[in-house]
Motif scaffolding. Structure first.
Motif, PDB file in Angstrom:
ATOM      1  N   ALA A   1      92.378  27.203  13.252  1.00  0.00           N
ATOM      2  CA  ALA A   1      90.952  26.900  13.080  1.00  0.00           C
ATOM      3  C   ALA A   1      90.291  26.645  14.427  1.00  0.00           C
ATOM      4  N   LEU A   2      90.972  25.923  15.315  1.00  0.00           N
ATOM      5  CA  LEU A   2      90.415  25.672  16.644  1.00  0.00           C
ATOM      6  C   LEU A   2      90.285  26.981  17.425  1.00  0.00           C
ATOM      7  N   ALA A   3      91.265  27.851  17.264  1.00  0.00           N
ATOM      8  CA  ALA A   3      91.196  29.155  17.934  1.00  0.00           C
ATOM      9  C   ALA A   3      90.050  29.998  17.369  1.00  0.00           C
ATOM     10  N   GLU A   4      89.862  29.930  16.068  1.00  0.00           N
ATOM     11  CA  GLU A   4      88.772  30.667  15.431  1.00  0.00           C
ATOM     12  C   GLU A   4      87.419  30.147  15.909  1.00  0.00           C
ATOM     13  N   THR A   5      87.280  28.829  15.990  1.00  0.00           N
ATOM     14  CA  THR A   5      86.035  28.237  16.474  1.00  0.00           C
ATOM     15  C   THR A   5      85.760  28.641  17.916  1.00  0.00           C
ATOM     16  N   ALA A   6      86.805  28.605  18.745  1.00  0.00           N
ATOM     17  CA  ALA A   6      86.643  28.988  20.149  1.00  0.00           C
ATOM     18  C   ALA A   6      86.162  30.428  20.278  1.00  0.00           C
ATOM     19  N   ALA A   7      86.699  31.310  19.445  1.00  0.00           N
ATOM     20  CA  ALA A   7      86.304  32.718  19.499  1.00  0.00           C
ATOM     21  C   ALA A   7      84.871  32.913  19.003  1.00  0.00           C
ATOM     22  N   ARG A   8      84.543  32.240  17.922  1.00  0.00           N
ATOM     23  CA  ARG A   8      83.202  32.392  17.345  1.00  0.00           C
ATOM     24  C   ARG A   8      82.120  31.851  18.271  1.00  0.00           C
ATOM     25  N   ARG A   9      82.420  30.717  18.937  1.00  0.00           N
ATOM     26  CA  ARG A   9      81.379  29.975  19.661  1.00  0.00           C
ATOM     27  C   ARG A   9      81.519  30.057  21.181  1.00  0.00           C
ATOM     28  N   ASN A  10      82.419  30.889  21.657  1.00  0.00           N
ATOM     29  CA  ASN A  10      82.562  31.106  23.095  1.00  0.00           C
ATOM     30  C   ASN A  10      82.920  29.817  23.832  1.00  0.00           C
ATOM     31  N   TYR A  11      83.934  29.109  23.337  1.00  0.00           N
ATOM     32  CA  TYR A  11      84.444  27.920  24.003  1.00  0.00           C
ATOM     33  C   TYR A  11      85.504  28.331  25.032  1.00  0.00           C
ATOM     34  N   VAL A  12      85.742  27.451  26.013  1.00  0.00           N
ATOM     35  CA  VAL A  12      86.752  27.737  27.037  1.00  0.00           C
ATOM     36  C   VAL A  12      87.836  26.665  27.020  1.00  0.00           C
ATOM     37  N   CYS A  13      88.986  27.026  27.546  1.00  0.00           N
ATOM     38  CA  CYS A  13      90.103  26.081  27.604  1.00  0.00           C
ATOM     39  C   CYS A  13      89.851  25.069  28.720  1.00  0.00           C
ATOM     40  N   PRO A  14      89.848  23.771  28.424  1.00  0.00           N
ATOM     41  CA  PRO A  14      89.614  22.775  29.467  1.00  0.00           C
ATOM     42  C   PRO A  14      90.825  22.614  30.370  1.00  0.00           C
ATOM     43  N   VAL A  15      90.572  22.191  31.594  1.00  0.00           N
ATOM     44  CA  VAL A  15      91.639  21.876  32.539  1.00  0.00           C
ATOM     45  C   VAL A  15      91.825  20.353  32.519  1.00  0.00           C
ATOM     46  N   LEU A  16      92.992  19.901  32.102  1.00  0.00           N
ATOM     47  CA  LEU A  16      93.249  18.466  31.989  1.00  0.00           C
ATOM     48  C   LEU A  16      94.036  17.990  33.208  1.00  0.00           C
ATOM     49  N   HIS A  17      93.752  16.773  33.641  1.00  0.00           N
ATOM     50  CA  HIS A  17      94.446  16.243  34.814  1.00  0.00           C
ATOM     51  C   HIS A  17      94.592  14.731  34.673  1.00  0.00           C
ATOM     52  N   ASP A  18      95.377  14.142  35.565  1.00  0.00           N
ATOM     53  CA  ASP A  18      95.652  12.710  35.514  1.00  0.00           C
ATOM     54  C   ASP A  18      94.742  11.907  36.431  1.00  0.00           C
ATOM     55  N   GLY A  19      93.760  12.546  37.036  1.00  0.00           N
ATOM     56  CA  GLY A  19      92.827  11.844  37.908  1.00  0.00           C
ATOM     57  C   GLY A  19      91.691  11.209  37.129  1.00  0.00           C
ATOM     58  N   ASP A  20      90.529  11.053  37.808  1.00  0.00           N
ATOM     59  CA  ASP A  20      89.409  10.385  37.148  1.00  0.00           C
ATOM     60  C   ASP A  20      88.139  11.236  37.115  1.00  0.00           C
ATOM     61  N   GLU A  21      88.200  12.472  37.577  1.00  0.00           N
ATOM     62  CA  GLU A  21      86.994  13.289  37.683  1.00  0.00           C
ATOM     63  C   GLU A  21      86.663  14.021  36.377  1.00  0.00           C
ATOM     64  N   ILE A  22      85.384  13.957  36.031  1.00  0.00           N
ATOM     65  CA  ILE A  22      84.843  14.798  34.962  1.00  0.00           C
ATOM     66  C   ILE A  22      83.952  15.833  35.625  1.00  0.00           C
ATOM     67  N   GLU A  23      84.326  17.086  35.488  1.00  0.00           N
ATOM     68  CA  GLU A  23      83.540  18.173  36.068  1.00  0.00           C
ATOM     69  C   GLU A  23      83.290  19.214  34.986  1.00  0.00           C
ATOM     70  N   ILE A  24      82.026  19.328  34.598  1.00  0.00           N
ATOM     71  CA  ILE A  24      81.645  20.259  33.531  1.00  0.00           C
ATOM     72  C   ILE A  24      80.576  21.193  34.075  1.00  0.00           C
ATOM     73  N   LYS A  25      80.786  22.479  33.918  1.00  0.00           N
ATOM     74  CA  LYS A  25      79.798  23.469  34.314  1.00  0.00           C
ATOM     75  C   LYS A  25      79.333  24.225  33.067  1.00  0.00           C
ATOM     76  N   GLY A  26      78.027  24.281  32.914  1.00  0.00           N
ATOM     77  CA  GLY A  26      77.471  24.987  31.759  1.00  0.00           C
ATOM     78  C   GLY A  26      77.855  24.333  30.446  1.00  0.00           C
ATOM     79  N   GLY A  27      77.880  23.006  30.412  1.00  0.00           N
ATOM     80  CA  GLY A  27      78.250  22.296  29.194  1.00  0.00           C
ATOM     81  C   GLY A  27      77.178  22.382  28.122  1.00  0.00           C
ATOM     82  N   ARG A  28      77.620  22.409  26.864  1.00  0.00           N
ATOM     83  CA  ARG A  28      76.689  22.529  25.749  1.00  0.00           C
ATOM     84  C   ARG A  28      77.036  21.501  24.667  1.00  0.00           C
ATOM     85  N   HIS A  29      76.056  21.069  23.918  1.00  0.00           N
ATOM     86  CA  HIS A  29      76.271  20.140  22.807  1.00  0.00           C
ATOM     87  C   HIS A  29      76.732  20.953  21.596  1.00  0.00           C
ATOM     88  N   PRO A  30      77.962  20.756  21.114  1.00  0.00           N
ATOM     89  CA  PRO A  30      78.494  21.646  20.066  1.00  0.00           C
ATOM     90  C   PRO A  30      77.683  21.639  18.778  1.00  0.00           C
TER      91      PRO A  30
END
Length: 913
Positions: A589-618
């Protein structure tokens, strides 16, 4: 009803009713379930059925109402959804000749937290039973999903223990909460309930209001139990017996007595109400708050995680985050996805395995094939629960068999899977061919919903059953054949085989032929013109024919129970298969939603930075096309050092709140293992999301809008950590300008400076004075949501940029809202004069400007807020008018002509507020 003067049946009713206080007793009488006395009054009112009376002609008629037994599930469902408890009392023996009173007993008690029947529960929602107990400041809580066997427990100690338990309750949203009597006051004070319903006394709920309402919109019934139900030793022994272990150490419970007490009380209540051992409850999972991202009720509501805040929008679930991403095709997959959303993971390794699986399921051919097969899978989790609780129907077994037939194709589709999680899921899915063969041989393809309707067992499965069925189907033919045989043997052509209710089947011979009757005929009755006989063979056939139907029902029940028992032996493998398929459905279902709505795979890390480019309210993005617009994406950057406090200003309706919420929703999506609505997203692990947005009051609790705002803000300031994400929208707007600005300023400083609470914070405000903080605080940055004026009209650009806004364009929004033209014109006039006065103060007074340039940010902001008369008690209007008086005082009257004086006075008049 007086028991001494009641009939035997009513005395039986009263005796059973005494054993089940706090319930509505559905008492089986023939083809109806009847309710009497207070139960009847309540039932008639809530079910909107006719209230009648037994012994209505007597001086003391007994109120009663009833529902047909075949329609009872729907009526019971209506009562359960309103918070009532229902005890089902059945006849447990057949009515026999001369028997006036049959034995009856309660076979099951249905409560809001223990409902398992499909009519009582939604396939996509979990129904949890909860239990709470405490000793001192240590609280334990248990959450049991009776229909599936999922069992979770926790324990919290310290000053914030109860608050944390309440957050857990908000997350699981149980339909019923059990607690010991000694905690009654604590529960009532916590949940704001004056009168809880109980199973201890004789009271039955008389209203239809709910005791506890969650952010998700569901409600809970509060049920106090006798303290003995929470005895630690008894609870521990019960859990060990249920889990078939000698110690609870393997479940992480050995040092958590309050958790054990809560779990034991929860399990005992489930067993007592279901009248079953509930063998499918075969595990228990201990958790702590640190195991998940915490989303409290306020945050769930503000972010519309599982329910929309707009009732006019239709389905409240559809217009929520869950509604947007839930493309599951099974009920169990939907419930699992809901649990992920309510309790996002904080374990990066776990999230990464999900993301890898979702990435592989991005292959549309593989995903479509799996989703096609999963659509044919029934709700195995709840089906296994009904099997173990003894309520499964013949059609449940057919549904199980259809589901198992899809397994080979699913396993084949996953045979080349590279993602580790997909490989693990494949290893935990079992085909169970022996079970498939058994169900295929035993259960008829046309099996009825209810076993009592007959025909559940397939012909050929049991020779004994087939014989009885043959007798039942061919009774007339058998008797006719017997009659013809006896005519030929005896030579009596007028011999007849007849039947009546007194003698059953018999042979009737006329008096004229009595001498020709064979010796093996046994006389039954002498009539005037005939004699009646029977034979050993007729007796045998009579017994078979007359007893065939009851024997068929009895044997079908026995055979079905044997088949069901054989299937339940595979409970562990069935549960493993169900969980794996649910997970597969959720990931697909998550894969289907990503395909339908053009979502991208996030890059997760152990630091503290939030960096979002072209973010949208789902959520907004999902429904923007319906209003003929497109969503404007935005970039966002935060960290715990240089950019930890973003002060966001901008016009009303410009999108500040949307930007705040979309940042949080993207973080939640990433931590459930979902792709996110952005062009790029690099995210840390957040332990909690805090929100203080919107305006709401708590009139029942005696709290104003501002009090609620301050209470929520206080919780954030006391409990936020550097790993938290905080959303603050218009803090301080519920009081006077100076008070509100002061509070907002202090809150922002505290969040920035406090080492223990310096969380990443998005602070949206209309207090433009707060932008001065960016000059003082190294970790504060100013951002604005832009707008432009074209031909006197305001155009909202919905774009987040560095800098600070100078206007809020409130009058423009008021115009869009439809305020009268006169009001808008006057508002513009007053605003113009106030702004002109502020410009005069800060542009024409050299001394003030010089002081302002050298002032501290706080002083500068205060002067901008209050003007040059900050210390006085005058209003802004008074200050503006005072400036006009000063101009008049300094006017060189003697040097001006009459026309010049008239012109200046006219101009001054226009500036007076």
């Amino acid at each position: 009803m007086d028991a001494t003067s009641a009939t035997p049946m009513l005395r039986q009713y009263l005796e059973i009713k005494k054993q089940y206080p706090g319930t509505l007793l559905f008492f089986r009488l023939g083809d109806f379930y009847e309710l009497f006395n207070e139960d009847a009054v309540t039932g008639a009112r809530e079910l909107e059925i006719t209230l009648t009376a037994r012994q209505k002609d007597s001086s003391n008629p007994i109120p009663m109402c009833g529902v047909p037994h075949h329609a009872a599930p729907n009526y019971i469902a209506r009562l359960i959804k309103k918070g009532y408890r229902v005890a089902i009392c059945e006849q447990t023996e057949e009515a026999g000749q001369g028997k006036k009173l049959v034995r009856r007993e309660v076979v099951r008690v249905i409560t809001p937290g223990t409902a398992i029947d499909p009519q009582l529960i939604e396939s996509r929602e979990s129904v949890y039973l909860a239990a709470i107990c405490a000793t001192g400041d240590t609280f334990g809580a248990a959450f049991l999903e009776v229909s599936t066997g999922d069992f979770f427990v926790t324990e919290v100690s310290g000053t914030g223990a109860l608050a944390q338990i309440c957050a857990d309750i908000e997350s699981f949203a149980p339909r019923e909460i059990l607690f010991p009597e000694y905690l009654r006051k604590v529960i009532e004070n916590t949940f704001g309930v004056e009168n809880t319903r109980t199973l201890i006394g004789d009271e039955v709920r008389t209203g239809s209001s709910s005791d506890r309402v969650y952010a998700s919109g569901t409600t809970a019934t509060l049920t106090p139990l006798e303290d003995s139900n929470f005895n630690p030793e008894d609870c521990a022994n019960l859990l060990k017996h249920q889990l078939a272990v000698k110690t609870l150490e393997g479940f992480g419970l050995e040092k958590h007595e309050e958790a054990i007490r809560a779990a034991g009380a929860c399990l005992r209540y489930a067993q007592n109400t279901q009248r079953a051992t509930a063998a499918h409850i075969s595990g228990i999972q201990y958790f702590e708050a640190s195991d998940f991202m915490v989303l409290d009720g306020v945050t769930l509501k503000n972010l519309e995680v599982v329910e929309s805040n707009r009732p006019e929008s239709g389905s409240s679930v559809k217009r929520s985050l869950l509604g947007v991403i839930d493309a599951t095709v099974t009920g169990m997959g939907s419930r699992l996805l809901r649990s992920w959303v309510l309790r996002p993971s904080i374990k990066r390794s776990e999230i990464q395995t999900r993301l890898s699986a979702v990435t592989e399921l991005g292959d549309s051919i593989l995903r479509d094939k799996l989703r096609f097969l999963l659509k044919e899978i029934s709700d195995l989790e709840r089906l296994v629960g009904r099997l173990n609780l003894g309520t499964a129907s013949p059609r449940d077994l057919l549904a199980l068999n259809r589901s198992l037939k899809q397994i080979p194709e699913i396993l084949f589709s996953l045979s080349d899977a590279e993602a580790l999680l997909l490989q693990v899921l494949r290893e935990n899915i079992f085909e169970l061919p022996d079970i498939q063969q058994l169900i295929t041989r035993a259960i008829s393809d046309e099996a009825p919903l209810n076993l009592a309707d007959g025909g559940a067992i397939r012909d050929g499965f049991s020779a004994e059953l087939d014989e009885f069925r043959d007798v039942s189907r061919n009774a007339k033919q058998i008797i006719a054949s017997f009659e013809e045989d006896e005519r030929q043997k005896s030579g009596i052509t007028t011999l007849r085989v007849k039947f009546n209710n007194v003698f059953g089947y018999f042979i009737e011979v006329s008096k004229a032929n009595a001498a020709r009757v064979p010796d093996y005929f046994e006389r039954r009755q002498t009539l005037t013109n005939a004699e009646r006989y029977t034979t050993p063979q007729l007796k045998e056939w009579e017994q078979k024919v007359l007893g065939a139907e009851s024997k068929i029902a009895e044997l079908e029940l026995k055979l079905f129970q044997e088949v069901r028992a054989e299937v339940t032996k595979e409970t562990r493998n069935l549960q493993s298969t169900a969980r794996a398929l649910a997970t597969l459905d959720g990931l697909a279902a998550l894969a289907e939603t990503a395909a339908r709505r053009n979502y991208v795979c996030p890059v997760l890390h152990d630091g503290d930075e939030i960096e979002i480019k072209g973010g949208r309210h789902p959520i907004v993005e999902a429904f923007t096309p319906s209003i003929g617009a497109s969503f404007i994406p935005n970039d966002l950057y935060l960290n715990n050092s240089t950019d930890r406090l973003l002060i966001i200003t901008g016009p009303n309706m410009g999108g500040k709140s949307t930007i705040l919420r979309q940042a949080a929703l993207i973080q939640i999506l990433a931590q459930i293992g979902s792709f996110v609505p952005a062009d790029y997203a690099r995210l840390p692990m957040a332990d909690r999301i805090w929100t203080r947005v919107g305006a709401s009051d708590d009139l029942a609790g005696g709290r104003s809008t501002f009090m609620v705002e301050m209470t929520e803000t206080a919780a954030i300031l006391h409990n936020a950590t550097p790993r938290s994400l905080i959303l603050l929208d218009e803090v301080g707007r519920g009081t006077s300008t100076f008070d509100g600005l002061s509070i907002a300023w202090a809150v922002a400083e505290y969040l920035h400076d406090s080492s223990g609470h310096a969380a990443k914070t998005l602070f949206a405000t209309h207090y433009h004075e707060l932008t001065e903080l960016a000059e003082k605080l190294p970790g504060a940055k100013n951002y604005q949501v832009t707008a432009a004026e074209q031909d006197g009209e305001v155009v909202f650009l919905h774009k987040l940029e560095r800098g600070k806004a100078s206007k809020s364009y409130g009058i423009a929004v008021a115009q869009l809202a439809g305020l009268p033209a006169d009001v808008l014109a006057r508002a513009r006039e007053v605003l113009e004069k106030l702004e002109r006065y502020e410009i005069a103060v800060f542009s024409e007074d050299p001394k003030l400007n010089a002081a302002l340039e050298n002032a501290e940010p706080l002083e500068k902001a205060a002067r901008r807020a209050a003007g040059s008369r900050m210390a006085s008690q005058t209003t802004l209007f008074q200050m503006a008018n005072d400036s006009v008086i000063d101009e008049i005082r300094e006017m060189p009257v003697d040097e001006l002509s009459e026309e010049e004086l008239r012109a200046q006075l006219k101009e001054i008049k226009n500036r007076i507020v």
